[in-house]
Structures are given as C-alpha cells and as structure tokens.
Design an enzyme around this catalytic site. Sequence first.
Site, short mmCIF file in Angstrom:
data_model
loop_
_atom_site.label_atom_id
_atom_site.label_comp_id
_atom_site.label_asym_id
_atom_site.label_seq_id
_atom_site.Cartn_x
_atom_site.Cartn_y
_atom_site.Cartn_z
N THR A 128 -36.15 60.61 -0.09
CA THR A 128 -34.73 60.91 -0.11
C THR A 128 -34.32 61.40 -1.49
O THR A 128 -35.07 61.27 -2.47
CB THR A 128 -33.88 59.67 0.25
OG1 THR A 128 -34.15 58.62 -0.68
CG2 THR A 128 -34.15 59.19 1.66
N GLU A 129 -33.13 61.93 -1.53
CA GLU A 129 -32.50 62.32 -2.79
C GLU A 129 -32.39 61.09 -3.70
O GLU A 129 -32.21 59.97 -3.23
CB GLU A 129 -31.12 62.85 -2.42
CG GLU A 129 -30.19 63.19 -3.53
CD GLU A 129 -28.84 63.65 -3.00
OE1 GLU A 129 -28.07 64.18 -3.80
OE2 GLU A 129 -28.57 63.48 -1.78
N CYS A 154 -30.20 59.57 -7.04
CA CYS A 154 -29.01 59.77 -7.87
C CYS A 154 -29.30 59.30 -9.29
O CYS A 154 -29.95 58.27 -9.49
CB CYS A 154 -27.81 59.04 -7.28
SG CYS A 154 -27.19 59.81 -5.76
N ASP A 169 -28.49 53.82 1.95
CA ASP A 169 -28.94 52.61 2.65
C ASP A 169 -28.32 52.45 4.03
O ASP A 169 -27.58 51.53 4.31
CB ASP A 169 -28.64 51.37 1.81
CG ASP A 169 -29.82 51.00 0.93
OD1 ASP A 169 -30.82 51.74 0.96
OD2 ASP A 169 -29.75 49.99 0.23
#
Length: 301
Positions: free
Chosen positions: A107-108, A110, A174
């Site tokens: 996933t990305e 941050c 999440d």
Amino acid sequence: MMPSVNSDTSDKDAEPFVEIDPTGRYGRYSELLGCGAVKKVYRAFDQEEGIEVAWNQVKLRNFTDDPAMIDRLYSEVRLLRTLTSKNIISFYNVWRDEDRNTLNFITEVCTSGNLREYRKKHRHVSMKALKKWSKQILKGLNHLHTHEPCVIHRDLNCSNVFVNGNIGQVKIGDLGLAAIVGKSHSAHSILGTPEFMAPELYDEDYTEMVDIYSFGMCVLEMVTLEIPYSECDNVAKIYKKVSAGIRPQAISKINDPEARAFIERCLAQPRARPSAAELLKDPFFDGIDDDENDECLCVHN
C-alpha cells in the site's frame, strides 16, 4: 527479476532487502512502521516507480483455526482495490506466500505516520489546520459510505488516519475491520476501539453512522489532545458511559463553541446524526478550501 540500473558496481552503501515479492518489483526492508493485532507493516521500496511503499504482512499460521479471519483479510485486500479516493490509502498489489504462509499486500505509505502521533508532536496547530484535516477525513468517509455496496470502516480513530505532513494531507487507512454492507445498510458484529465506538455498535445493529460518531471522537482528540474517556481506567467503565450517553470529560475542555457544537452533531443519536456529505456542508468548514494542497500546512515545534 526486474532489471535494475546500477550507477556503481559496489552495493556496500545500499540498504539490503530482507524479502522481495514474486515479481521482483517490491523489496521489503527490516524497519517496522507499525504493528497491529493482525498484521505488521514494514517500510518497502517500489523499484519500478522509485518510491517508498508499505509492505503489510499477515502470518496466516496465526489463524489456522480461524478461517473467518482469513476471509476477512482477503476481503480487506479486495476492498482496497476498489477504493479510489485521495483521502483513502492507495492499494498496489497482493499475493500469498505459500512457503512463508503469509498474506502480503503493498500500500501507499504516508510520510508522517498516523494522525495521533503527528498531533502529539505538533501541539501548536491552528483550528484552520484541524478543520482541513477533519474535512479530508470526511471526504474519505463519504467515499466509503457512497461506495456500492456501502462500506463501514467500524474502527476509525486517529491511529488509523495517516498524514503526509509536507502538504497537510490526511488519508484513512486500516480497513481491516471494514464491513461491506448490502442494501439493508446494517451490520451485525462488535468490532472496534471502545473509546471511539458508537453506542449502537454494542447492540450489534448499526449503519454507516457509527463512523460519523467515531469521526466526532477523532475531532475531539485532535482539538483537545486527549483520547476520549481517558478518565476511565477500564473498558467496562467506558461501555457504561457510552451506553448511558455520557460524554467524555474532554468535551468540557473545548473553548471554541463552534467546534464543540460540531462534535456534538457527530455524537448525536444515530437517526439525528448527519451523513458525511451533510457534514461537509456544515458552516464549521466555511472558508476551508476544498484543495488541501492549496497551502502547505507546515507546522513547527
């Protein structure tokens, strides 16, 4: 294995991968970004795009006696593929490693971690910045709730919201406890974080409005720097107060009447609670630009 470009024959300065995905595109580092009840999240690298990503890993042997949990994990991954909001963490790839008996998905990532830690680190933030963050969370929720079928997050709290601090951007992540809800728009299981759970969640009959309640608690935490119901020393006491409609003590510490009224709207009884779309039109957000990148929300210690 994907070919790579080497500017130097020596790899002595390169950070080693401890694991590589089957395509050779993604490499996992040993550094742990986060650890939950179900999965571990590691820093990783996408060699094709040249960007850092998050490698989410679940050890399936922990759930050999719980096929429902494995099904839920696969549901999370399938769900992530279908979500396209810039305020929800992007999903890139998934595979099952039969040898290691793990489920892995990329996933990305941050840059600034989760909103709880970010807010603690930057204690002096304007109400305008808090409103910008809140508005982006609502946009993410609106995307979930208007998705076909409707998606309920069920565990929204400040540790499940992630931040790109350099541009003041926040994203919901999440979704492991998310429930895909059909036309009945109700779900029937108790999951979540007690301090943020709407009263009707305990009754096991609820709609996407539980996320609005949790969002209100997120705003409360952002404004007061206090986790709701921190005056309670166990879950039973939290449940008792939530069920009785007793608000967290932190609400009394809010000096801004507009912010307090907005939070109270989110914590109203389910049928009186506004939708995410309605809240986005609330006067609370007057003057807050839709484009979160129009201004760098640089906050300093």
